[in-house]
Scaffold this motif. Structure first.
Motif, PDB file in Angstrom:
ATOM      1  N   PRO A   1       0.819  -1.227   0.000  1.00  9.08           N
ATOM      2  CA  PRO A   1       0.000   0.000   0.000  1.00  9.08           C
ATOM      3  C   PRO A   1       0.847   1.270   0.000  1.00  9.08           C
ATOM      4  N   THR A   2       1.982   1.245   0.673  1.00  9.88           N
ATOM      5  CA  THR A   2       2.840   2.429   0.721  1.00  9.88           C
ATOM      6  C   THR A   2       3.396   2.766  -0.648  1.00  9.88           C
ATOM      7  N   ILE A   3       3.897   1.755  -1.373  1.00 11.19           N
ATOM      8  CA  ILE A   3       4.458   1.996  -2.702  1.00 11.19           C
ATOM      9  C   ILE A   3       3.372   2.434  -3.674  1.00 11.19           C
ATOM     10  N   CYS A   4       2.199   1.810  -3.579  1.00  7.12           N
ATOM     11  CA  CYS A   4       1.082   2.222  -4.445  1.00  7.12           C
ATOM     12  C   CYS A   4       0.675   3.664  -4.159  1.00  7.12           C
ATOM     13  N   PHE A   5       0.643   4.019  -2.890  1.00  7.98           N
ATOM     14  CA  PHE A   5       0.316   5.397  -2.524  1.00  7.98           C
ATOM     15  C   PHE A   5       1.359   6.357  -3.064  1.00  7.98           C
ATOM     16  N   GLY A   6       2.641   5.962  -3.004  1.00  2.00           N
ATOM     17  CA  GLY A   6       3.702   6.802  -3.555  1.00  2.00           C
ATOM     18  C   GLY A   6       3.565   6.988  -5.054  1.00  2.00           C
ATOM     19  N   ALA A   7       3.162   5.923  -5.767  1.00  2.00           N
ATOM     20  CA  ALA A   7       2.971   6.028  -7.210  1.00  2.00           C
ATOM     21  C   ALA A   7       1.828   6.980  -7.548  1.00  2.00           C
ATOM     22  N   VAL A   8       0.734   6.860  -6.819  1.00  2.00           N
ATOM     23  CA  VAL A   8      -0.407   7.759  -7.039  1.00  2.00           C
ATOM     24  C   VAL A   8      -0.020   9.196  -6.718  1.00  2.00           C
ATOM     25  N   LEU A   9       0.711   9.364  -5.619  1.00  2.00           N
ATOM     26  CA  LEU A   9       1.152  10.710  -5.240  1.00  2.00           C
ATOM     27  C   LEU A   9       2.083  11.288  -6.306  1.00  2.00           C
ATOM     28  N   GLY A  10       2.920  10.450  -6.906  1.00  2.00           N
ATOM     29  CA  GLY A  10       3.784  10.911  -7.982  1.00  2.00           C
ATOM     30  C   GLY A  10       2.990  11.381  -9.189  1.00  2.00           C
ATOM     31  N   CYS A  11       1.909  10.672  -9.514  1.00  2.00           N
ATOM     32  CA  CYS A  11       1.044  11.098 -10.624  1.00  2.00           C
ATOM     33  C   CYS A  11       0.401  12.453 -10.329  1.00  2.00           C
ATOM     34  N   VAL A  12      -0.058  12.616  -9.098  1.00  2.07           N
ATOM     35  CA  VAL A  12      -0.680  13.889  -8.710  1.00  2.07           C
ATOM     36  C   VAL A  12       0.339  15.027  -8.824  1.00  2.07           C
ATOM     37  N   TRP A  13       1.558  14.781  -8.379  1.00  2.00           N
ATOM     38  CA  TRP A  13       2.610  15.801  -8.457  1.00  2.00           C
ATOM     39  C   TRP A  13       2.938  16.141  -9.912  1.00  2.00           C
ATOM     40  N   ALA A  14       2.942  15.123 -10.780  1.00  2.00           N
ATOM     41  CA  ALA A  14       3.221  15.364 -12.194  1.00  2.00           C
ATOM     42  C   ALA A  14       2.143  16.234 -12.826  1.00  2.00           C
ATOM     43  N   ILE A  15       0.895  16.021 -12.417  1.00  3.46           N
ATOM     44  CA  ILE A  15      -0.229  16.803 -12.953  1.00  3.46           C
ATOM     45  C   ILE A  15      -0.192  18.236 -12.421  1.00  3.46           C
ATOM     46  N   LEU A  16       0.052  18.384 -11.116  1.00  7.02           N
ATOM     47  CA  LEU A  16      -0.033  19.692 -10.488  1.00  7.02           C
ATOM     48  C   LEU A  16       1.181  20.567 -10.777  1.00  7.02           C
ATOM     49  N   PHE A  17       2.371  19.970 -10.746  1.00 13.04           N
ATOM     50  CA  PHE A  17       3.584  20.782 -10.782  1.00 13.04           C
ATOM     51  C   PHE A  17       4.395  20.645 -12.068  1.00 13.04           C
ATOM     52  N   GLN A  18       4.137  19.606 -12.856  1.00 18.53           N
ATOM     53  CA  GLN A  18       4.866  19.443 -14.113  1.00 18.53           C
ATOM     54  C   GLN A  18       3.993  19.676 -15.334  1.00 18.53           C
TER      55      GLN A  18
END
Length: 278
Positions: free
Chosen positions: A60-77
């Motif tokens: 669950p931690t790694i999956c959460f990190g992957a989802v959080l990475g997608c959110v960061w890519a959308i918001l900041f990149q």
């Protein structure tokens, strides 16, 4: 074959005191051109490391990190949401005109690790089949006849773990073989299973990169871009860890026993006291 499949070249590079910083500057400029580089982009990685340090469940931690990475890519990149989600499967793609950077970033995703994942699934299935059909029990009984002291018990555990890597090609299976084949011998000799866990790691996890067709061996060869036999002599940590484990087994250092072994007189004393009371 592994080098070609993963895009590694045979070229060996080294730098000396007069290294040319042109490539570093080119990479830095390309990163600044295609990405918004700032400290906050490290937050997803920091969150994952923090959760793992808190001993939260890994998947669950790694999956959460992957989802959080997608959110960061959308918001900041400024990445399109569909493209961000697509990178989870197919990995990231970029054309920066810097070969080193493209080779470093154009990878990842589920598709990049499919070969290793399939190997692990087959290896785990084979390991479960061996356990269900009683093959592990037969081998365990044969090994128990040779185990007469803690030193041999340690060697048998390391050997059983290595067999899991050699014949089934996965660290997960080596942990099964190392523990299931020898656990009864630990109980018979009243050795604490904490020692079993340590010896299983030495024979299973540590020897995984030594086998070219194991999941660890394939991963190491792909990342380093060299064959297993080329990096094997440099695995000094692995060899030292195995040697220390065997040393502990034969010298009795850091070998812990169950309560029945450390206090053998408890039960007789209790029985004699009960007899007197009767």
């Amino acid at each position: 074959m592994i080098r070609e499949a993963h895009g590694f070249s045979r070229e060996r590079r080294h730098v000396d005191g007069s290294a040319d910083l042109a490539q570093a500057e080119a990479v830095s400029n390309a990163l600044s051109t295609h990405f918004h580089v700032s400290g906050y982009v490290l937050i997803p990685a920091a969150v994952v490391i923090t959760l793992l340090a808190m001993k939260k469940p890994a998947i669950p931690t790694i999956c959460f990190g992957a989802v959080l990475g997608c959110v960061w890519a959308i918001l900041f990149q400024g990445m399109n949401p569909l493209d961000a989600v697509h990178t989870l499967y197919s990995g990231f793609q970029i054309e920066s005109n810097v070969d080193f950077l493209d080779q470093l970033l154009n990878r990842g995703g589920i598709a990049f690790m499919l070969d290793v994942i399939v190997l692990i699934l087959f290896a785990l299935g084979l390991g479960g089949l061996f356990e269900a059909t009683g093959v592990l029990t037969v081998i365990s009984e044969a090994m128990s006849k040779l185990v007469t002291n803690v030193g041999r018990l340690t060697l048998s555990t390391i050997f059983a773990g290595f067999l899991g890597n050699f014949f089934r090609g996965a660290a997960y299976v080596s942990l099964i073989t190392g523990s299931k084949m020898t656990e009864e011998n630990y109980d018979k000799m009243r050795v604490n299973r904490t020692v079993l866990s340590r010896n299983t790691e030495a024979g299973g996890t540590i020897t995984t990169p030594m086998v070219p067709w194991s999941d660890g061996g394939i991963f190491m060869a792909a990342v380093l871009g060299v064959a297993t036999w080329e990096y094997l002599p440099f695995m000094w940590f692995n060899f030292i860890a195995i040697a220390i484990t065997i040393f502990y087994g034969y010298t009795g250092k850091f070998i812990w026993y169950t309560e029945d072994r450390t206090k053998p007189s408890d039960k007789p004393d209790q029985q004699s006291a009960a007899g007197k009371s009767i």
